[in-house]
Scaffold this active site. Structure first.
Site, PDB file in Angstrom:
ATOM      1  N   ALA A   1       4.566  -4.961   1.020  1.00 22.66           N
ATOM      2  CA  ALA A   1       5.271  -3.712   1.334  1.00 22.66           C
ATOM      3  C   ALA A   1       6.771  -3.987   1.330  1.00 22.66           C
ATOM      4  O   ALA A   1       7.193  -5.149   1.272  1.00 22.66           O
ATOM      5  CB  ALA A   1       4.853  -3.203   2.710  1.00 22.66           C
ATOM      6  N   LYS A   2       7.557  -2.960   1.374  1.00 19.32           N
ATOM      7  CA  LYS A   2       9.003  -3.133   1.545  1.00 19.32           C
ATOM      8  C   LYS A   2       9.574  -1.826   2.055  1.00 19.32           C
ATOM      9  O   LYS A   2       9.027  -0.751   1.805  1.00 19.32           O
ATOM     10  CB  LYS A   2       9.666  -3.489   0.213  1.00 19.32           C
ATOM     11  CG  LYS A   2      10.996  -4.204   0.374  1.00 19.32           C
ATOM     12  CD  LYS A   2      10.801  -5.687   0.618  1.00 19.32           C
ATOM     13  CE  LYS A   2      12.114  -6.420   0.740  1.00 19.32           C
ATOM     14  NZ  LYS A   2      11.905  -7.877   0.694  1.00 19.32           N
TER      15      LYS A   2
END
Ligand code: NAD
Length: 420
Positions: free
Chosen positions: A106-107
């Site tokens: 994720a980011k």
């Protein structure tokens, strides 16, 4: 304008497709990994110190949760946009798989200019952003961490906001926190330390000695600054360093510890740092220095087809995420420059983030030597896995790293199947 494709998500997809082909995967076997699982865009209102309201665009992208909870940093920078955060999220999936930790990718990011904001404004921004992404984060779902322009303090605000809204302390919601509230010893230096282990691994394979080898480092923050200091301790000569404010060169080697201390007290910038015989050069000159090893540790798309022909380093170790465009990669390959890819070289941070989360979930604290040794074992094993595929298939280290990662994630996806 250059015709070179600098959309980082498209660059990631191009690599993914090639790795799938090399692995002999059918399109159906990995098509789900060409798309992020979930994309959240938030408009974050912040009351600035002057009383005015500003709406900041924020993102949290979850690329894959196939192998475990999503994991990835939060970036504050003016260049943050959906495509950048999508690419960074996908790279986290591959990175966690390369080092074989049970996480997906994720980011997050907020488009802002943090150096122009006061601490109070940053705190309000962080708390509101956390509240707005709260439905999709949590220790079992998605665990943010620091990235460009975010740090342990920002993680502390995120942890506190999440905990207040839940009604109890949840240290495992973020990693890279201050040690006082459940952060892990060794986390702050982990990415730079992992880069150091990677450099030692590559020179060992090439039967080279650290002593006297020259290195240039672009970016002198949490990753580049720490990597430079640890590599200097190993006997490497750090001849070039740079950050957003300037680039510095000294043939005999820069005292990086002293430069790091200077930057710490100078708004994290090197501008104004002086040493005898040291000269200021421009950022592109730094990338093109005649050095043994170049370590880009700033932002993506720094080595492009524009400057790749001029790169003179023999080895590049990517400490930043995505510093080399695909076109530049091909040029460097033809020049026989050995490239150690980001998803392997800078994985040390997420490895110790994983250790931090494990400690939080168990309400336990490990000592620093134990953590650093465990990090070394994971980095060495990942390097060996990638090196083996590189040798057996006669492919670049980047392709080998993608093949190792994609093989693991695609297999996990197949075993889990599609719901419903
Ligand atoms: P940071 O904010 O601590 O440091 C970034 C550095 O790059 C600063 O010194 C900044 O001045 C410099 N910089 C910015 N623009 C530049 C330019 N145009 N030329 C030269 N220098 C420039 O960020 P960080 O945490 O060190 O992250 C650096 C890179 O490493 C990013 O790509 C990030 O995604 C990646 N990364 C970070 C971690 C981590 O644990 N922090 C983990 C893996 C990867």
């Amino acid at each position: 304008m250059s015709k070179e494709k600098c959309n980082p998500y498209e660059n990631m997809l191009a690599m993914l497709d090639k790795a799938a082909e090399k692995l002999g995967l059918e399109y159906d076997d990995y098509v789900g990994l060409r798309y992020p699982e979930r994309e959240l865009t938030v408009s974050v209102p912040v009351e600035m110190d002057n009383g005015k309201k500003v709406i900041f665009q924020g993102y949290r992208i979850q690329h894959s949760s196939t192998r475990g909870p999503c994991k990835g940093g939060v970036r504050y920078h003016p260049s943050v946009d959906l495509e950048e955060v999508k690419a960074l999220a996908a790279w986290m999936t591959w990175k966690c798989a390369v080092v074989n930790i049970p996480y997906g990718g994720a980011k997050g990011g907020v488009k802002c200019e943090p150096e122009k904001m006061s601490e109070n404004e940053l705190r309000r921004l962080t708390r509101r952003y956390t509240a707005m992404i709260l439905p999709i984060i949590g220790p079992e779902k998605d665990i943010p961490a620091p990235d460009v322009n975010t740090n342990a303090q920002v993680m502390a605000w995120m942890m506190d906001t999440f905990s207040m809204l839940k009604g109890y302390a949840v240290p495992g919601v973020v990693t890279g926190k201050p040690v006082d509230i459940g952060g892990s010893l060794g986390r702050a230096e982990a990415t730079g330390r992992g880069v150091m282990f990677t450099v030692l691994n590559i020179i060992d394979k090439l039967k080279l000695e650290a002593n006297g080898m020259s290195i240039a480092v672009q970016g002198f923050g949490n990753v580049g600054g720490v990597a430079a200091m640890l590599l200097a301790e190993q006997g490497f000569k750090i001849v070039g360093i740079s950050d957003a404010s300037c680039a510095l060169y000294k043939k005999e080697g820069i005292d990086v510890k002293s430069a790091f201390e200077f930057a710490k007290n100078n708004n994290r910038l090197l501008k104004g740092y002086e040493e005898p015989e040291m000269v200021e050069i421009c950022n592109n000159e730094l990338l093109c220095l005649d050095v043994d090893i170049l370590i880009p540790a700033a932002l993506e798309n720094q080595i492009t087809k524009k400057n790749a022909h001029d790169i003179r380093a023999k080895i590049i170790v990517e400490a930043a995420n995505g510093p080399t465009t695909n076109e530049a990669d091909e040029i460097l390959d033809k020049k026989n420059i050995l490239m150690v890819p980001d998803i392997l070289a800078n994985a040390g941070g997420v490895v110790v983030s994983y250790f931090e989360w494990v400690q939080n979930e168990q309400y336990f604290m490990w000592d620093e030597d134990y953590i650093n040794n465990k990090l070394k074992n994971v980095m060495d094993k990942a390097f060996e896995d990638v090196w083996k595929i590189h040798q057996e298939n006669n492919v670049s280290l980047r392709m080998a790293a993608y093949m190792v990662a994609l093989d693991r994630v695609a297999r996990a996806k197949k075993i889990r199947g599609i719901f419903p």
